[in-house]
Enzyme design. Structure first.
Site, PDB file in Angstrom:
ATOM      1  N   CYS A  72      43.510  11.959  35.154  1.00 21.28           N
ATOM      2  CA  CYS A  72      42.263  12.765  35.710  1.00 21.28           C
ATOM      3  C   CYS A  72      41.250  12.850  35.390  1.00 21.28           C
ATOM      4  O   CYS A  72      40.502  13.928  36.479  1.00 21.28           O
ATOM      5  CB  CYS A  72      43.489  13.858  34.751  1.00 21.28           C
ATOM      6  SG  CYS A  72      43.258  14.479  33.308  1.00 21.28           S
ATOM      7  N   CYS A 227      -4.700  19.337  16.891  1.00 27.52           N
ATOM      8  CA  CYS A 227      -6.205  19.242  18.104  1.00 27.52           C
ATOM      9  C   CYS A 227      -5.658  19.551  19.102  1.00 27.52           C
ATOM     10  O   CYS A 227      -6.707  19.313  20.221  1.00 27.52           O
ATOM     11  CB  CYS A 227      -6.359  17.846  18.014  1.00 27.52           C
ATOM     12  SG  CYS A 227      -5.209  16.690  18.957  1.00 27.52           S
ATOM     13  N   HIS A 357      42.848  18.814  30.563  1.00 25.75           N
ATOM     14  CA  HIS A 357      43.359  18.618  32.201  1.00 25.75           C
ATOM     15  C   HIS A 357      42.128  18.239  32.870  1.00 25.75           C
ATOM     16  O   HIS A 357      41.218  20.138  33.069  1.00 25.75           O
ATOM     17  CB  HIS A 357      44.347  18.917  32.850  1.00 25.75           C
ATOM     18  CG  HIS A 357      45.029  18.453  34.025  1.00 25.75           C
ATOM     19  ND1 HIS A 357      45.016  17.362  33.846  1.00 25.75           N
ATOM     20  CD2 HIS A 357      44.487  19.057  35.139  1.00 25.75           C
ATOM     21  CE1 HIS A 357      44.904  16.864  35.210  1.00 25.75           C
ATOM     22  NE2 HIS A 357      45.468  17.978  36.461  1.00 25.75           N
TER      23      HIS A 357
END
Length: 405
Positions: A72, A227, A357
């Site tokens: 599926c 920095c 599914h």
């Protein structure tokens, strides 16, 4: 061509296109354009003047796929890709046979195109079913990880499939990076110039219809807390995997909130931060992700599955999403303007981690349909928003360019 008797139209067309996209063509090596895009565009212009060519005859596309054993995940992804028009037409016209430069046989692309041909056969009745067994067999030979009959993840399958299809039809199969790219020094380029240079390098190695449609560019920006130096890295992506904000039971979030969470600033401590280019040491910094180059088709993966030390859990939060005019401009370059997308396909996952599914919802000229393996039924737009939505497929609607400005 009409009136040009005795001329080999196919040979002339192919020779012209190959000449124009070669390094000796008018654009040369300086052009920041996909070779596949140029080739396909020229083919289209020449095909228009060929009266002998029949228009592409399409059926409704409302045909199911047989489940051949926990497939599926495959069926749902294939239905979504089948409704990606740029890819569908490319496969049905078998354009890859003319433009691919690789000597390897495009077995996976051929079998994938055969499945799409069955789904869009104008002579096929809607209640018939296409069997993807041959395609899946070739795919498993290419990616042994998917061997067997256990359930697989649809998004993972999609990534592997697009990567393997690209490899077979790559127009630059013999161009490979010779070692690492030299490190870029800070303050050498504007962000847009640096991004364009990195994208051009990508196209020099990887150029196909898959890249044309699905590939975009992410920008990762680091800001050093010591920095204040900013540095940028650019990476190619074929989908965006978005985190889902946590909500109490029954709560709902929006796709916009998922995108905000994906792109929000993240603090990195010294142990997890990269080396600062200016300080030349690991420092605390902040990191932010944004989209530098927008693809024609953007695949959005809602990351419902979370892995911990002992288990895998699934988020059942409902994520609401727009069907039209999804604006991704706020997540791109500052000056890109609106970048609009329309939804055309959804891959759904129902159930739990162990018992799930996959299905798909896809849009065509007649509306939306729900694809559940061999079953195909119409569905209304107000039924699309569920907590089962897993992978969303959006098509760029307001421009064919990759960046707004």
């Amino acid at each position: 061509m009409p009136g040009a008797s005795g001329i080999n139209v196919e040979g002339s067309r192919e020779a012209l296109c190959r000449t124009l996209v070669s390094k000796k063509g008018p654009q040369g090596e300086t052009a920041d354009i996909s070779q596949s895009v140029l080739y396909t565009s020229l083919m289209g212009l020449l095909l228009v003047t060929d009266n002998e060519k029949e228009p592409l005859a399409l059926g409704s596309g409302r045909v199911g796929l047989r489940n051949i054993g926990n497939t599926c995940f495959l069926n749902a992804v294939v239905q979504c890709l089948s409704h990606t028009r740029g890819l569908r037409d490319y496969c049905l016209l078998k354009s890859y046979r003319q433009e691919k430069f690789s000597k390897e046989e495009a077995k996976l692309m051929e079998s994938f195109s055969q499945v799409l041909a069955g789904l869009w056969d104008a002579n096929k009745e809607e209640d018939t079913v296409v069997n993807p067994r041959k395609f899946y067999s070739i795919f498993k030979d290419t990616v042994p990880y998917f061997s067997g009959y256990s359930q697989q993840d649809a998004q993972e399958f999609l990534r592997f499939l697009l990567d393997k299809l690209h490899t077979e039809i790559n127009c630059r199969p013999y161009t490979r990076r010779a070692g690492k790219d030299p490190e870029q020094k800070y303050a050498r380029f504007r962000i847009s110039e640096e991004a364009a240079a990195m994208w051009k390098k990508h196209l020099e190695r990887d150029d196909s219809r898959i890249v044309d449609l699905f590939s975009g560019q992410l920008r990762s920006s680091l800001h050093c807390s010591v920095c204040s130096h900013y540095s940028n890295t650019f990476d190619v992506f074929c989908d965006l995997s978005l985190p889902i904000p946590k909500r109490s039971s029954g709560g709902e979030v929006t796709l916009r909130e998922c995108l905000d969470l994906f792109s929000q600033e993240e603090k990195l401590d010294k142990d997890n931060s990269p080396m600062c280019e200016r300080c030349n040491r690991h420092t605390e910094c902040t990191k932010r992700l944004s989209i530098q180059r927008f693809p024609q088709v953007i695949v959005i993966h809602l990351n419902r599955f979370t892995t911990s030390c002992w288990s895998i859990s699934k988020s059942m939060v409902c994520v609401s999403f727009p069907l039209t005019n999804l604006d991704l401009g706020p997540y791109g370059p500052v000056d890109c303007g609106p970048v609009l997308y329309d939804l055309y396909a959804i891959c759904n996952h129902a159930g739990t981690v162990n018992m799930g599914h996959y299905t798909a919802c896809c849009s065509d000229e007649s509306g939306w349909c729900f694809y559940n393996d061999s079953s195909v039924t119409p569905v209304s737009e107000n039924q699309l928003q569920t907590n089962q939505a897993y992978v969303l497929f959006y098509q760029r609607s307001n421009s064919t360019t990759t960046i707004g400005k």
